[in-house]
Design a protein around this motif. Structure first.
Motif, PDB file in Angstrom:
ATOM      1  N   GLU A 163       0.832  -1.212   0.000  1.00 39.43           N
ATOM      2  CA  GLU A 163       0.000   0.000   0.000  1.00 39.43           C
ATOM      3  C   GLU A 163       0.862   1.255   0.000  1.00 39.43           C
ATOM      4  O   GLU A 163       0.584   2.213  -0.714  1.00 39.43           O
ATOM      5  CB  GLU A 163      -0.935  -0.007   1.214  1.00 39.43           C
ATOM      6  N   ARG A 164       1.920   1.242   0.791  1.00 31.43           N
ATOM      7  CA  ARG A 164       2.820   2.405   0.872  1.00 31.43           C
ATOM      8  C   ARG A 164       3.442   2.730  -0.481  1.00 31.43           C
ATOM      9  O   ARG A 164       3.567   3.883  -0.846  1.00 31.43           O
ATOM     10  CB  ARG A 164       3.911   2.129   1.904  1.00 31.43           C
ATOM     11  N   TYR A 165       3.840   1.687  -1.192  1.00 24.51           N
ATOM     12  CA  TYR A 165       4.479   1.909  -2.496  1.00 24.51           C
ATOM     13  C   TYR A 165       3.482   1.869  -3.652  1.00 24.51           C
ATOM     14  O   TYR A 165       3.874   1.891  -4.815  1.00 24.51           O
ATOM     15  CB  TYR A 165       5.596   0.889  -2.708  1.00 24.51           C
ATOM     16  N   LYS A 166       2.189   1.799  -3.319  1.00 18.96           N
ATOM     17  CA  LYS A 166       1.108   1.846  -4.301  1.00 18.96           C
ATOM     18  C   LYS A 166       1.184   0.723  -5.340  1.00 18.96           C
ATOM     19  O   LYS A 166       0.936   0.942  -6.529  1.00 18.96           O
ATOM     20  CB  LYS A 166       1.060   3.215  -4.980  1.00 18.96           C
ATOM     21  N   PHE A 167       1.555  -0.488  -4.875  1.00 15.40           N
ATOM     22  CA  PHE A 167       1.561  -1.643  -5.763  1.00 15.40           C
ATOM     23  C   PHE A 167       0.133  -2.120  -5.972  1.00 15.40           C
ATOM     24  O   PHE A 167      -0.686  -2.067  -5.076  1.00 15.40           O
ATOM     25  CB  PHE A 167       2.395  -2.787  -5.189  1.00 15.40           C
ATOM     26  N   GLY A 168      -0.166  -2.587  -7.145  1.00 11.88           N
ATOM     27  CA  GLY A 168      -1.473  -3.144  -7.438  1.00 11.88           C
ATOM     28  C   GLY A 168      -2.556  -2.115  -7.707  1.00 11.88           C
ATOM     29  O   GLY A 168      -3.723  -2.428  -7.728  1.00 11.88           O
ATOM     30  N   GLN A 169      -2.151  -0.876  -7.902  1.00 10.79           N
ATOM     31  CA  GLN A 169      -3.159   0.173  -8.169  1.00 10.79           C
ATOM     32  C   GLN A 169      -3.187   0.535  -9.627  1.00 10.79           C
ATOM     33  O   GLN A 169      -2.316   0.418 -10.361  1.00 10.79           O
ATOM     34  CB  GLN A 169      -2.867   1.423  -7.357  1.00 10.79           C
TER      35      GLN A 169
END
Length: 169
Positions: A163-169
């Protein structure tokens, strides 16, 4: 298209382009869920490459494909061979991550702890994607070894990092 490139490379005797086309065919077949064919193409690429870095990548990919096919002993041999060739740091980390997962799958606690220690020693220098991968594989492994609360902590850390590195968005 890769098969056309492969054919042309073979006609002209360009071994590097042939190896690259074989490697691309391996990855394409893997994406198409033709894993046995992917293993074969990756092995051919490994045999054709001259440069150790490329050989290691092909062998590492082959190990991942073998692991998917549940040929764990062969996958482990491929991964260990990659490590024996003094791979680039990125290839080493990815290979050790695969060994961490593989040792959990085959219930090899000693091997799991070995690869865990190595990755924990390098953790602060891991790129974010590898940190997430480590946390998830640790969680799965610890769950497999009967440590659900530790597993949950690692999985939660993996999700928080993603979530912090915005993976999967």
């Amino acid at each position: 298209i890769f098969s056309d490139v492969l054919h042309i490379a073979r006609q002209h005797g360009d071994v590097y382009v042939e190896a690259r086309a074989l490697h691309d065919l391996a990855l394409t077949n893997h994406l198409l869920n033709r894993v046995p064919a992917a293993v074969s193409f990756a092995f051919e690429a490994f045999q054709k490459y001259d440069e150790p870095h490329h050989r290691g990548r092909a062998l590492s990919d082959m190990g991942m494909f073998l692991k998917e096919l549940e040929h764990y002993a062969a996958a482990k041999e491929a991964f260990l061979e990659v490590l024996a060739t003094n791979p680039t740091p990125k290839t080493r980390v990815n290979t050790v991550l695969e060994l961490l997962e593989l040792t959990a799958q085959v219930q090899d606690r000693v091997g799991f702890e070995r690869w865990r220690r190595e990755l924990e020693g390098a953790y602060d220098n891991l790129p974010p994607a590898e940190m997430v991968d480590f946390e998830i594989k640790m969680g799965i492994g610890l769950a497999a070894f009967g440590a659900p609360s530790d597993a949950t902590q690692h999985l939660a850390r993996g999700v928080a990092l993603a979530e912090r590195y915005k993976f999967g968005q």
